[in-house]
Design an enzyme around this catalytic site. Structure first.
Site, PDB file in Angstrom:
ATOM      1  N   LEU A 290       0.817  -1.210   0.000  1.00 20.95           N
ATOM      2  CA  LEU A 290       0.000   0.000   0.000  1.00 20.95           C
ATOM      3  C   LEU A 290       0.851   1.260   0.000  1.00 20.95           C
ATOM      4  O   LEU A 290       0.390   2.316  -0.419  1.00 20.95           O
ATOM      5  CB  LEU A 290      -0.928   0.011   1.225  1.00 20.95           C
ATOM      6  N   GLY A 291       2.071   1.180   0.480  1.00 23.09           N
ATOM      7  CA  GLY A 291       2.945   2.352   0.527  1.00 23.09           C
ATOM      8  C   GLY A 291       4.122   2.082   1.436  1.00 23.09           C
ATOM      9  O   GLY A 291       4.237   1.016   2.052  1.00 23.09           O
TER      10      GLY A 291
ATOM     11  N   GLY B 131       7.361   4.277   3.940  1.00 21.11           N
ATOM     12  CA  GLY B 131       7.842   5.531   4.496  1.00 21.11           C
ATOM     13  C   GLY B 131       9.071   5.307   5.337  1.00 21.11           C
ATOM     14  O   GLY B 131       9.789   4.314   5.186  1.00 21.11           O
ATOM     15  N   GLY B 132       9.334   6.240   6.260  1.00 16.70           N
ATOM     16  CA  GLY B 132      10.531   6.151   7.067  1.00 16.70           C
ATOM     17  C   GLY B 132      10.523   4.935   7.983  1.00 16.70           C
ATOM     18  O   GLY B 132      11.572   4.411   8.342  1.00 16.70           O
ATOM     19  N   PHE B 133       9.351   4.434   8.370  1.00 21.66           N
ATOM     20  CA  PHE B 133       9.259   3.282   9.260  1.00 21.66           C
ATOM     21  C   PHE B 133       9.468   1.974   8.512  1.00 21.66           C
ATOM     22  O   PHE B 133       9.840   0.973   9.090  1.00 21.66           O
ATOM     23  CB  PHE B 133       7.880   3.251   9.920  1.00 21.66           C
ATOM     24  N   GLY B 134       9.193   1.932   7.203  1.00 19.08           N
ATOM     25  CA  GLY B 134       9.219   0.693   6.439  1.00 19.08           C
ATOM     26  C   GLY B 134       8.090   0.684   5.434  1.00 19.08           C
ATOM     27  O   GLY B 134       7.870   1.673   4.731  1.00 19.08           O
TER      28      GLY B 134
ATOM     29  N   ASP C 250       2.934  14.100  14.689  1.00 20.75           N
ATOM     30  CA  ASP C 250       3.167  13.825  13.264  1.00 20.75           C
ATOM     31  C   ASP C 250       1.828  13.826  12.521  1.00 20.75           C
ATOM     32  O   ASP C 250       1.557  12.963  11.685  1.00 20.75           O
ATOM     33  CB  ASP C 250       3.871  12.486  13.084  1.00 20.75           C
TER      34      ASP C 250
END
Length: 813
Positions: free
Chosen positions: A501-502, A504-507, A620
């Site tokens: 699905l997408g 980011g910085g976390f994974g 955030d």
């Protein structure tokens, strides 16, 4: 409606549809505006003189009777239908009239008929016909009893409009097809033809969908396609997508495209639907499978080899493949095997067998000429007795096709001693594997217990100041399911790219479905992520204590080896950021929906700040962390950076600045101070994004405005606040409410935290229209520019800005 006048000329009231003569003819279509209520004008359009030519202008005067939109600029017009496309009028005048025999005709100035409805009427019957352009764009000729005698929808060209029907009738031999050729096949099935050759086929219709369309193509459900089959030779198809100026176009090359008018850009947007790559009919020839994205895309199915290796190596796959070993029908029971091909497009030219699902395999195996079979609840048992053509392998959908192969493809050996050796070695290997699996299971159980204890210890540290609450928190955490890695891997098809699905910085975040059918979203922490175990534990601890309709629900977590995963409820509406930027979904966001989203975000934030047992600062808050359910209700997500305020604490500071550039309040970005008012700043940015449909990061290259708030402030001071508003929602009925939301957004992004309202005050401002709001002060402008990576749906920014030493360098994630 127009009827015969004294001079024989047709007259029409005004409307958004226009029936006109136009000298340049091209076949496109669109629909959706009403004629009778809004009015329509019949225009004899005078063609413009051609420039840079020595010929006289009258030599180029060509006239056509067309149906087109009047509320679109002439140079960007879309023609819906043309009457005399094969017989243009090339003199200086033309007329439309209802003739004495009741037909609608197009004539030139000399009285020559260039087009007619060609209806036969009994001799001596009174002429009582009239013509009318319906709200669907359908031009009809009717009698005085409003009975349709003729309609343009029954004579389509290359335009497919909502409520239009394309059909075929084997009993009468009459077809209603698009030009250059979209016709239903007898099974029923849609196909594109050109010069007698098939270009594309949809696969048979099973009552719910076409079995040749991949899962990525959701137009059948989204656009309301319907296929009617009376099982007596009459088949018809239509669609009813409720979207202004949306339509389908078939060009002269046989390409089907979707097209819609963008009010914001004042341009037509067009997308190619098919055929693309493997969608092309028989691209790889017989007994082959085509898969888009591979190089080469064509391959022979198991048990077959290229007919010509030389042509195959050159990239010419049209000759297809042949069997390596022919079937031996006389020894069928001993030498036959069945190959199962999954996620396939149904081959061309199937035959139906009147047997049930249990008897379908036998129906094929008893027939020496049968090459494959497949059973579908809507179609029954399908058999193929010829070469298998136009097979395609999909990534996430398709059917399971059973292909017959020779038994020798099993490659069994008659060497008995070899079989014995292999059996002994296999059994020994199996015993070793069972022992290793048992030991691994015990080790995993110990690892889970160790990780769970570590998680509880971290939770105790985060809640150490709350006397008597540690045990309760541990019990609350223990109620969350601890998922096994194998369960989540199976649910996401081993974390397949197609389910992503997408990231980011976390994974990365993956869509999955549990064995019991529940859809989930799995957030998998990357080992290279800037966010570590602390953020993971923090999110589990924080969100496990929260229950609110506007907060995303945590279903469980997984700690296994180096793996760290969170399991959430799946949100089919995607993120707010993605919906605002999607050209199709953004039209679903009318002002009432957007206002409901604003209200939901505020109430979720109000719960975090005031109504929950603990006061929580999100830190955030942004569009990509606002997820939407199937009814477009908002839910706040991603609590990895959230912090809990204890006791009477109103403000805290940190040297570890985290968050997303553009949404961080200035006192937090530059000084490490955060409070409820820093979340309010982020809320103000989101509110301005919702009203304007512009992302805050879209101003990165704007030399005049550093951010969306700076741009909004400039327009507010210039008295042009409405210029900020998205044109899709600019409505006089809600103008005051929209302007009030811009006002509140500017109050939330003010430079000083004490000047910003609390979330409870924001909710009161939104619900009270008659109160006077204070004038906003100048927003916070941060001079340093950062170009963050582009986001995709369900995606946070690419990197977390974590600085453990100082706050002199800030990088948004």
């Amino acid at each position: 409606m127009f009827s015969q006048t004294e001079k024989g000329r047709a007259q029409l009231p005004e409307n958004t549809w226009v029936v006109s003569f136009y000298f340049f003819f091209y076949l496109v279509f669109c629909v959706f505006e009403a004629l009778f209520e809004c009015g329509c004008t019949l225009i004899l359009y005078q063609p413009q003189r051609l420039r840079n030519t020595r010929l006289q202008p009258q030599h180029f005067q060509v006239w056509f009777l067309q149906i087109w939109f009047s509320n679109i600029p002439v140079q960007k017009q879309a023609v819906v239908w043309v009457a005399n496309k094969d017989s243009p009028i090339n003199d200086s005048s033309g007329v439309i009239l209802i003739s004495k025999d009741g037909n609608l005709v197009v004539m030139d100035g000399r009285g020559h008929v260039h087009w007619s409805t060609n209806l036969s009427r009994p001799a001596g019957s009174p002429n009582t016909t009239s013509a009318r352009l319906l709200s669907t764009g359908n031009l009809v000729l009717q009698d005085n009893g409003d009975k349709k005698l003729w309609e343009s929808f029954s004579h389509p060209q290359n335009a497919f409009l909502p409520t239009m029907t394309i059909s075929t009738d084997a009993r009468t031999g009459r077809d209603s097809c698009l030009d250059p050729g979209v016709i239903p096949l007898p099974f029923p099935e849609l196909a594109l033809w050109k010069d007698g050759h098939m270009l594309w086929r949809s696969g048979p219709w099973n009552g719910q969908n076409f079995l040749g369309l991949p899962e990525r193509d959701s137009r059948v459900d989204l656009y309301g396609f319907k296929l009617a089959n009376d099982n007596r030779g009459s088949v018809s198809m239509s669609f009813g997508y409720n979207q202004s100026m949306y339509h389908f176009l078939l060009d002269t090359e046989g390409h089907a495209m979707e097209k819609y008018w963008s009010e914001a850009n004042q341009e037509w947007s067009m997308g190619l639907m098919f055929p693309i790559n493997c969608d092309i009919y028989a691209k790889c020839g017989q007994f082959t499978s085509c898969q888009s994205g591979l190089n080469p895309p064509c391959k022979c199915i198991r048990g077959f080899e290229p007919r010509s290796y030389e042509e195959w190596s050159r990239g010419n796959w049209t000759q297809g493949c042949v069997r390596k070993t022919l079937l031996q029908c006389q020894r069928l029971e001993r030498v036959m095997m069945v190959l199962r091909l999954k996620k396939m497009k149904v081959p061309n030219n199937p035959q139906r067998s009147e047997v049930n699902e249990q008897d379908c395999p036998g129906s094929c195996l008893r027939n020496c000429s049968c090459t494959a079979y497949f059973y579908d609840t809507g179609l029954g048992c399908l058999l193929w007795t010829e070469n298998l053509m136009d097979m395609q392998e999909f990534l996430g959908s398709g059917v399971t096709l059973h292909v017959r192969l020779a038994g020798s493809e099993l490659k069994t050996s008659s060497n008995r001693s070899l079989v014995i050796v292999i059996t002994i070695v296999g059994c020994a290997f199996l015993v070793v594997v069972i022992v290793l699996l048992a030991l691994r299971k015990v080790a995993k159980r110990r690892e889970k217990n160790r990780n769970a204890r570590l998680l509880f210890e971290r939770m105790e540290a985060l809640n150490s100041n709350e006397s008597g609450a540690i045990a309760a928190n541990q019990n609350k955490l223990k109620e969350l399911p601890l998922f096994e890695y194998q369960v989540l891997a199976a649910a996401t098809e081993n974390f397949a790219v197609t389910n992503k699905l997408g990231e980011g910085g976390f994974g990365s975040v993956y869509k999955g479905k549990l064995r019991e059918g529940q859809e989930i979203a799995v957030k998998r922490l990357s080992q290279t992520s800037g966010q570590g175990l602390e953020e993971f534990v923090n999110e589990v601890v924080v969100i496990s204590k929260l229950q609110h309709r506007n907060l995303v629900r945590l279903l469980g977590f997984c700690i296994e080896g180096e793996e760290r995963m969170l399991v959430y409820e799946f949100m089919p509406g995607n993120s707010l950021d993605a919906c605002l930027s999607d050209p199709v979904k953004q039209r679903l966001l009318d002002w009432k929906t957007r206002f409901n989203i604003i209200d939901g975000i505020c109430r979720g934030l109000m719960y975090l700040h005031r109504d929950s047992r603990l006061r929580i600062i999100h830190r955030d808050l942004k569009g990509s962390n606002i997820l939407l359910d199937e009814n477009l209700n908002p839910k706040i997500s991603d609590f990895g950076l959230a912090r809990i305020f204890r006791g009477n604490e109103d403000e805290a500071s940190t040297l570890r600045v985290v968050g997303t550039y553009g949404y961080m309040a200035p006192e937090y970005a530059l000084g490490g101070l955060f409070s409820e008012k820093s979340d309010v700043f982020s809320l103000g940015v989101i509110l301005l994004e919702i009203v304007s449909r512009r992302r805050n990061s879209s101003f990165n290259n704007d030399e005049q405005n550093l951010s969306l708030s700076a741009y909004a402030w400039k327009l507010w001071n210039d008295g042009e606040a409405t210029t900020l508003v998205d044109t899709l929602i600019l409505d006089e009925c809600f103008e005051n409410q929209i302007r009030r939301c811009v006002h509140i957004g500017l109050l939330c992004v003010q430079d000083h935290a004490n000047d910003r309202p609390t979330v409870s005050t924001v909710i009161w401002m939104l619900s009270t229209e008659n109160s006077n709001l204070p004038e906003p002060k100048q927003p916070a402008f941060i001079a340093r520019r950062v170009s963050p990576d582009a986001e995709s749906p369900w995606q946070s920014e690419q990197r977390a800005s974590i600085n453990n030493v100082s706050i002199t360098e800030i990088t948004g994630r």
